[in-house]
Enzyme design. Structure first.
Site: not given
Ligand code: GLC
Length: 744
Positions: A289
């Site tokens: 993430d």
């Molecule tokens: C964010 C979220 C995740 C998302 C990623 C990209 O922090 O936790 O769910 O897919 O970043 O945007």
């Protein structure tokens, strides 16, 4: 390990490998091309494929990292994927740099959060899940994939498979509620919708199962907080949707921000290798993430970015989102023999294989171009969005048959969400064009006539408007019925939106009080992405309809429901508590050694609160209809079975009301005595049944050995002999029951 467990694991491995493994001929050909390409790549270029960066105009969905010249990194072969690139034009810009200005011309994989639609926005996922309509959910993902592909996106960071019992946690809006069985059905449907059965089809995109794992159980409902649970609890309650999505062939997995057993998921080898790869047979690739690699320094398990990168490499996490620790320290770690070239090759191989499967090497511009001009906002897809939205709405109260409206009433539509185009769609709406959303006012006026619907804002979500209440009261006094929108704005949904109160803001309650004094019938339309404490509203309103953040077609969908053109069939997939003090509360809790026997049971020494019932305000599976459904004649057709055999149960359901409607018939199971404590009841079957007024039908369910299996005291997923209770009914409080036994 028991035979049934071995069979289940082998079955999972085979089913996954046939989609993304090395067994199919197509895959063998792909890996041949991958290996030929990797022979030409430098170590730096291989590590570059493991790095995902944002673009110059990307939507930033996390703490802003250091400014990077992504175009330069692409030229140097140090960027294999990008996220947050918002136009087909920008996708083409970066893709052309990769193709024409980098040494090997390896195409970039563009990812985005297409969570509940792309251009056409469907209800937030907690809303979609309340439809219990698996086919409609799959269709919504298919439409989202096609629109995303036309915008240049070949990978979505969805489905979010995090089970949660925490309404304080704003990300419940992105998930499918509290139940593992339903969550698993929805997760696999969304993977099918995104990926279809052929990733080389330009209308399909990679799914991404997130957030692995157990992100939905943060302490105190505070986002990013510690997750601490037994592996048994994890396996029984949180793992099933992830496992189902993987079994459905999900191409990628995203690591979660939280730690698990004291180790951040991104560096957790038990989660990412032993469980995900070895036990579940996952063969795609893993992305972190946002910044989750480097955040292991904040967790306190890495002294610096280099140590953090090593932890993620060792966990065989393929791709690093945004914080660039892989490209900063990868070569150094290999030179110092802290990470092997073999590991880098292993991680890079899966990323390249996925790009080949998508056809990006053969047609790098197959995603994007000007496809969006003809493939977004298709009328038939807008109709699907309208259908999903109205199926998602849940009727919780309807005194004196206030709904459906008769059609002749003068309507006063009031509240901060009544005609607010920007507040229709919830969180994660990066591609949403608000001007394409239809407001509640527009939907109601189209259905009931402009002259029959007046609209007054009355207040803002969190604050009063000068004269707003007086204006609203005047409108109500000239109307026959009040439709009052209450709840939370988009900004209180999704990531980093944890709350310590789940009540409707006071400014809105002041408006409700004033309208209550007019004596007019009031229908509260609850706009929300989470369960709320609606006690105050319920005491004053005549009806309460949860509309969620219903998306592009919110207006027409609402009109369909309140007019009776569509009989509401939504059922809660997450418990609505009496108050925050009950949280976490969910239907599938365990019995404890001192269960309270009944509502009347006041024995002091039992598991209960002194001044509050154990029961929630609205239970999992609950929702009203404009008609009524009666259940009778439940039959356990196989009262005794051997291990490995299924049980069949049937029941009669009758539409005993005056209008046609859809019932979500739900089957719950209890394992009476097992080697570990088991929930009071668990959902193990459901069926949406359309019944004409007066119609009766017999519905049959099969309860499989897998449905009866759980993570036993012997540390294996297995069925155990013994007696079981089964109930079938309208919601998780179903009373019509029967029993069966599984022989040793
Ligand atoms: C964010 C979220 C995740 C998302 C990623 C990209 O922090 O936790 O769910 O897919 O970043 O945007």
């Amino acid at each position: 390990m028991r035979l049934i467990t071995k069979l289940l694991i082998v079955a999972a491995l085979c089913s996954t490998l046939t989609v993304f493994g090395s067994t199919s001929d197509a895959d063998k050909a792909i890996y041949k091309r991958v290996d030929a390409l990797m022979k030409k790549m430098t170590l730096q270029e291989k590590i570059g494929q493991l790095q995902q960066l944002t673009g110059r105009k990307s939507e930033i969905t996390g703490p802003a990292g250091e400014k990077m010249n992504t175009a330069e990194f692409i030229r140097r072969g140090l960027c294999g994927s990008m996220l947050g690139v918002k136009t087909a034009k920008d996708v083409a810009y970066y893709q052309n740099i990769a193709l024409n200005e980098s040494r090997l011309g390896i195409p970039i994989l563009f990812g985005y959060d297409i969570i509940h639609g792309c251009r056409i926005i469907f209800p937030e996922n907690l809303g979609i899940s309340s439809s219990w309509d698996i086919a409609a959910i799959e269709k919504s993902a298919q439409i989202a994939a096609r629109e995303a592909a036309s915008m240049g996106i070949a990978w979505t960071f969805s489905p979010m498979c995090d089970i949660s019992t925490e309404p304080r946690w704003g990300r419940v809006s992105e998930g499918s509620g509290e139940d593992p069985y339903l969550g698993a059905k929805i997760a696999e449907a969304m993977v099918r919708g995104y990926q279809g059965d052929d990733l080389s089809d330009p209308n399909t995109i990679l799914a991404c199962v997130k957030h692995f794992a157990a992100y939905g159980a943060p302490q105190a409902g505070r986002d990013y907080h510690t997750v601490d649970m037994s592996r048994r609890m994890f396996r029984d309650r949180y793992l099933p949707p992830y496992r189902a999505a993987i079994k459905a062939g999900a191409a990628t997995i995203m690591t979660s921000f939280n730690d698990f057993e004291g180790v951040p998921a991104t560096g957790n080898k038990w989660l990412m290798r032993d469980l995900l790869r070895d036990e579940l047979g996952f063969t795609g690739f893993i992305v972190t993430d946002w910044g989750a690699t480097d955040e292991m320094r904040n967790h306190g398990v890495a002294a610096n970015g280099k140590e953090a990168a090593k932890l993620a490499f060792d966990a065989h996490v393929n791709m690093n989102m945004v914080d660039a620790d892989y490209i900063k320290y990868g070569e150094e770690l290999v030179k110092e023999k802290q990470v092997s070239v073999k590991t880098i090759d292993l991680l890079c191989r899966e990323v390249l294989a996925m790009k080949f499967r998508l056809g990006l090497f053969d047609e790098p511009h197959r995603y994007g171009g000007d496809r969006y001009k003809s493939e977004t906002y298709l009328p038939e897809n807008l109709e699907v969005a309208r259908d999903v939205a109205r199926k998602s709405m849940v009727l919780l109260e309807n005194h004196n048959a206030t709904l459906p409206l008769k059609g002749s009433e003068r309507i006063a539509l009031i509240g901060p969400f009544a005609n607010n185009r920007k507040e229709m769609s919830g969180a994660w709406i990066g591609f949403c064009e608000h001007n394409r959303s239809t407001t509640y006012l527009e939907g109601l006026q189209a259905r009931f006539g402009k002259d029959n619907v007046v609209c007054v804002e009355g207040c803002k979500p969190f604050s009063a408007i000068e004269g707003g209440i007086a204006e609203a009261v005047a409108a109500a006094q000239n109307a026959d019925v009040v439709l009052l929108t209450m709840g939370l704005p988009n900004s209180c949904s999704g990531e980093a939106t944890s709350l310590t109160s789940i009540e409707v803001p006071q400014a809105q309650r002041d408006l409700l009080d004033a309208l209550d004094n007019t004596g007019k019938p009031i229908v509260v339309l609850l706009v929300t992405g989470r369960p709320m404490d609606v006690g105050y509203e319920v005491e004053r309103a005549d009806a309460l309809l949860v509309t969620w953040h219903a998306g592009t077609m919110a207006g027409p969908a609402l009109a369909d429901v309140v007019s009776g053109d569509f009989n509401p069939a939504g059922r809660l997939t997450m418990t609505f508590p009496l108050n925050i003090g009950q949280v976490p509360i969910h239907y599938n809790m365990k019995r404890t050694g001192r269960p309270r026997r009944s509502l009347e049971h006041t024995q002091k020494y039992t598991s209960r609160y002194m001044f509050t019932p154990n029961e929630p305000r609205y239970a999992f599976g609950y929702g009203l209809s404009y008609t009524t459904f009666d259940y009778s004649d439940l039959r356990v057709l196989t009262p005794e079975v051997a291990m490995g055999e299924s049980v069949r149960v049937s029941v009669k359901v009758r539409n005993s009301g005056k209008c046609d409607g859809t019932e979500v018939v739900q089957l719950y199971l209890r394992d009476d005595v097992a080697s570990t404590t088991r929930p009071m009841r668990e959902l193990k079957g459901f069926e949406r049944v359309e019944l004409r007024a007066g119609e009766e039908r017999r519905i049959e369910f099969e309860i499989t050995p897998e449905d009866m299996s759980f993570w036993t005291i012997n540390e294996e997923f297995a069925q155990e002999p013994g007696s079981f209770h089964v109930w079938v009914g309208h919601d998780s409080n179903a009373t019509l029951g029967g029993e069966f036994a599984v022989r040793k």
